[in-house]
Each structure stands twice: as C-alpha cells, then as structure tokens.
Design an enzyme around this catalytic site. Structure first.
Site, PDB file in Angstrom:
ATOM      1  N   SER A   1      59.576  47.196  54.652  1.00 53.71           N
ATOM      2  CA  SER A   1      59.120  48.436  55.292  1.00 53.71           C
ATOM      3  C   SER A   1      59.081  49.583  54.293  1.00 53.71           C
ATOM      4  O   SER A   1      58.190  50.439  54.333  1.00 53.71           O
ATOM      5  CB  SER A   1      60.045  48.803  56.462  1.00 53.71           C
ATOM      6  OG  SER A   1      59.906  47.888  57.528  1.00 53.71           O
TER       7      SER A   1
ATOM      8  N   GLU B   1      56.339  39.758  52.995  1.00 54.01           N
ATOM      9  CA  GLU B   1      55.027  40.392  52.813  1.00 54.01           C
ATOM     10  C   GLU B   1      55.169  41.873  52.438  1.00 54.01           C
ATOM     11  O   GLU B   1      54.260  42.669  52.672  1.00 54.01           O
ATOM     12  CB  GLU B   1      54.163  40.267  54.089  1.00 54.01           C
ATOM     13  CG  GLU B   1      53.931  38.843  54.549  1.00 54.01           C
ATOM     14  CD  GLU B   1      53.045  38.049  53.626  1.00 54.01           C
ATOM     15  OE1 GLU B   1      52.245  38.638  52.884  1.00 54.01           O
ATOM     16  OE2 GLU B   1      53.145  36.811  53.651  1.00 54.01           O
TER      17      GLU B   1
END
Length: 205
Positions: free
Chosen positions: A185, A182
């Site tokens: 970081s 998704e």
C-alpha cells in the site's frame, strides 16, 4: 530475466511456506547453486525485455488484485448479513440492533465503492487511458477496504468469528496479504502521489 526449468542442475525448491493465510497458494524458497542456463533462456531475447514485461504484468496485476479484494469483501459482507439475520441475542436477531446495522452499512458501502473503482481501473487499462495511476489507486483502495470489511465481519460474528471453522476467520487472514504483494500500500501511495506531482509539473507552461 531468465526462464529456468525446475529440473536444471543446481535448482532446488524448499518446503512449502507456512503462511498466515492463502494456504491454497503454494509458495517456497527457490535456491540456485552454480546454475548455468543457455542464452536462449533470456526472456524476450534481450536484456531489458523481461524486466519490461514484468513491470507491465505487475501494473496489470494490480487491477486483478483490486477485483480479487472486492470479491473477498463481498463474501465477508454476505456472511455477515446472513449471520446477523439468523443469530439471536435475547431472542432478538442481532441484525435488528442499530450498531450491527451500521457495521453492515459500512461493509456494503466499502464493497460498492471498491467495485466501482476496480471496474473503472479495468476500463482505463483496456482502453490504454491509464495503466499506471488507476491500477495503483484501485489496488490501494480495494485491498485496504477488504481488510476493513473482513475485520467488521469478524466483529459482527463476535466470538464465533474467531473460530477456524467459520469462513470470515479465513477471509480475515487471507485478505491481509493483499496489501503486500504486487506492491505494498505504501508503494501504491508513492506511485500515485509521485505521478500527480510529475503531471502537474509537466502541465506548467
């Protein structure tokens, strides 16, 4: 974006991936060899509709991943507290030692902060107030936090935490992926930082 049934001629699915963790998520390579699909397979009926839907889903998914990370971290904390209260060293529960208590405190604080930011991001998404920066910030913080909490859980368990039959060992491996899918970081930092700069420029008279 096209919806292609798995049984379409030319579509083949490879063997299950051998991953570090998250064995319950079955993933594999999908190969397309001269696959033909009808125009009706175009998602949304327009060339850009599927991409927009994917980007929308990706942003919303970041809120889900943040919540998932909080749940994993909570389990790691629970396991750590239970182990520290029951395991002894020299006849004394290791939870009585201040350094162990400090690790538990760091775990608890991380979980509490993660839960707060995940709920805030979910509320901002539902209201439509923020569907970009808040999800990215929540995913960034919560997934990084889950990694730290899981690491501390192994530390609290000592050598026992390195054994496959112990839950915190699995949690330690499973949460590592949360910082990758998704959007990594690093990508979340770019989204957040870039949005802040663009917002500041837009606010200038």
């Amino acid at each position: 974006m096209f919806l292609v049934p798995a049984g379409t001629p030319g579509v083949s699915v490879g063997p299950k991936d051998a991953k570090m963790g998250q064995e319950g998520a079955w993933t594999a390579d999908v190969t397309f060899d001269a696959v033909r699909v009808p125009a009706s397979a175009l998602v949304g009926g327009a060339e850009e509709a599927g991409y927009r839907a994917a980007m929308f889903s990706l942003a919303r998914g970041r809120v889900h991943i943040a919540a998932l990370a909080v749940g994993c971290a909570q389990r790691a904390l629970d396991e750590s507290v239970a182990y520290a209260a029951a395991s002894t060293q020299g006849g004394v529960p290791i939870g009585d030692y201040q350094l162990v208590q400090a690790m538990l405190a760091d775990q608890y604080t991380g979980v509490a902060a993660g839960r707060a930011i995940a709920r805030s991001a979910a509320a901002a998404w539902d209201s439509g107030a923020d569907r970009k920066v808040a999800p990215s910030a929540a995913k960034l913080f919560c997934t990084e936090m889950a990694g730290r909490v899981a690491d501390l859980a192994v530390q609290v368990h000592g050598g026992t935490g390195y054994m496959r039959e112990v839950p915190v060992e699995r949690i330690y491996r499973d949460v590592r992926l949360l910082r990758l899918y998704e959007g990594t970081s690093e990508i979340q930092r770019l989204i957040i930082g870039g949005s802040l700069i663009r917002g500041q420029r837009a606010a200038r008279p």
